[in-house]
Design an enzyme around this catalytic site. Structure first.
Site, PDB file in Angstrom:
ATOM      1  N   TYR A   9     -12.429  -2.387  -3.334  1.00  0.00           N
ATOM      2  CA  TYR A   9     -12.910  -2.412  -1.959  1.00  0.00           C
ATOM      3  C   TYR A   9     -14.443  -2.387  -1.872  1.00  0.00           C
ATOM      4  O   TYR A   9     -15.001  -1.999  -0.843  1.00  0.00           O
ATOM      5  CB  TYR A   9     -12.320  -1.230  -1.181  1.00  0.00           C
ATOM      6  N   HIS A  39      -1.921  -5.400   1.367  1.00  0.00           N
ATOM      7  CA  HIS A  39      -3.223  -6.053   1.158  1.00  0.00           C
ATOM      8  C   HIS A  39      -2.965  -7.428   0.548  1.00  0.00           C
ATOM      9  O   HIS A  39      -2.070  -7.587  -0.265  1.00  0.00           O
ATOM     10  CB  HIS A  39      -4.093  -5.237   0.195  1.00  0.00           C
ATOM     11  N   GLU A  67      -9.464 -10.051  -7.848  1.00  0.00           N
ATOM     12  CA  GLU A  67      -8.489  -8.964  -7.711  1.00  0.00           C
ATOM     13  C   GLU A  67      -7.389  -9.049  -8.770  1.00  0.00           C
ATOM     14  O   GLU A  67      -6.946  -8.032  -9.302  1.00  0.00           O
ATOM     15  CB  GLU A  67      -7.920  -8.981  -6.284  1.00  0.00           C
ATOM     16  N   LYS A  77       0.832  -1.206   0.000  1.00  0.00           N
ATOM     17  CA  LYS A  77       0.000   0.000   0.000  1.00  0.00           C
ATOM     18  C   LYS A  77       0.878   1.272   0.000  1.00  0.00           C
ATOM     19  O   LYS A  77       2.092   1.188   0.206  1.00  0.00           O
ATOM     20  CB  LYS A  77      -0.923  -0.030   1.221  1.00  0.00           C
ATOM     21  N   ASN A  84      -1.946  -0.248   7.030  1.00  0.00           N
ATOM     22  CA  ASN A  84      -1.430  -1.557   7.452  1.00  0.00           C
ATOM     23  C   ASN A  84      -0.527  -2.206   6.403  1.00  0.00           C
ATOM     24  O   ASN A  84      -0.454  -3.418   6.288  1.00  0.00           O
ATOM     25  CB  ASN A  84      -2.582  -2.482   7.881  1.00  0.00           C
TER      26      ASN A  84
END
Ligand code: CMP
Length: 143
Positions: free
Chosen positions: A49, A115, A126, A9, A112
């Protein structure tokens, strides 16, 4: 061979963690079959998302994931989906075990670091969204 979608990310990219993260999956024994540094368009972020659309943090999530470059990857190997999730650690870095990626490098849930697809259905979806069948390589033999 099982495949999964993993993405460093914007926080991980800006903190120069691409190499560290790629290295962990390489050393584990998985094979990298696709990778690109990219800026996610808002529409792609909203689709990726989509399952979180009703959550209060959806806007923040889309804003963050589109805020800077991400490093999108496809990895393959036996049980790569579940094993990659173990290596990433719990979604919230405060609960992630030491030694995991989020346990070592993350602090808050919104940032975080990485992903990873949570199921074979998500992986297929995805990988399709980010690579659309292009830019993936095949390994003819093991070394
Ligand atoms: P990820 O695995 O990319 O999938 C959904 C993301 O939503 C998750 O990682 C977190 O980064 C993010 N997320 C989950 N809970 C929150 C929250 N309370 N506030 C902001 N982001 C969140």
């Amino acid at each position: 061979m099982e495949k999964t979608f993993l993405m460093v990310k914007p926080d991980g990219v800006q903190r120069n963690l691409i190499g560290e993260i790629v290295s962990r999956f390489e050393k584990k024994g998985f094979q990298l079959v696709g990778a690109k540094l990219m800026q996610i368009p808002t529409e792609l972020a909203e689709e990726h998302y989509g399952e979180h659309k009703e959550r209060p943090f959806f806007g923040e999530l889309v804003e963050f994931i589109t805020s800077g470059p991400v490093f999108a990857m496809v990895w393959q190997g036996e049980n790569v989906i579940a094993t990659a999730r173990h290596m990433m650690g719990a979604t919230n870095p405060k609960d992630a075990a030491p030694g995991t990626i989020r346990g070592e490098y993350g602090v808050i849930v919104g940032k975080n670091i990485i992903h990873g697809s949570d199921s074979s259905e998500s992986a297929e979806r995805e990988i399709g969204l980010f690579f659309n069948g292009e830019g993936l390589v095949e390994y003819k033999r093991d070394v």
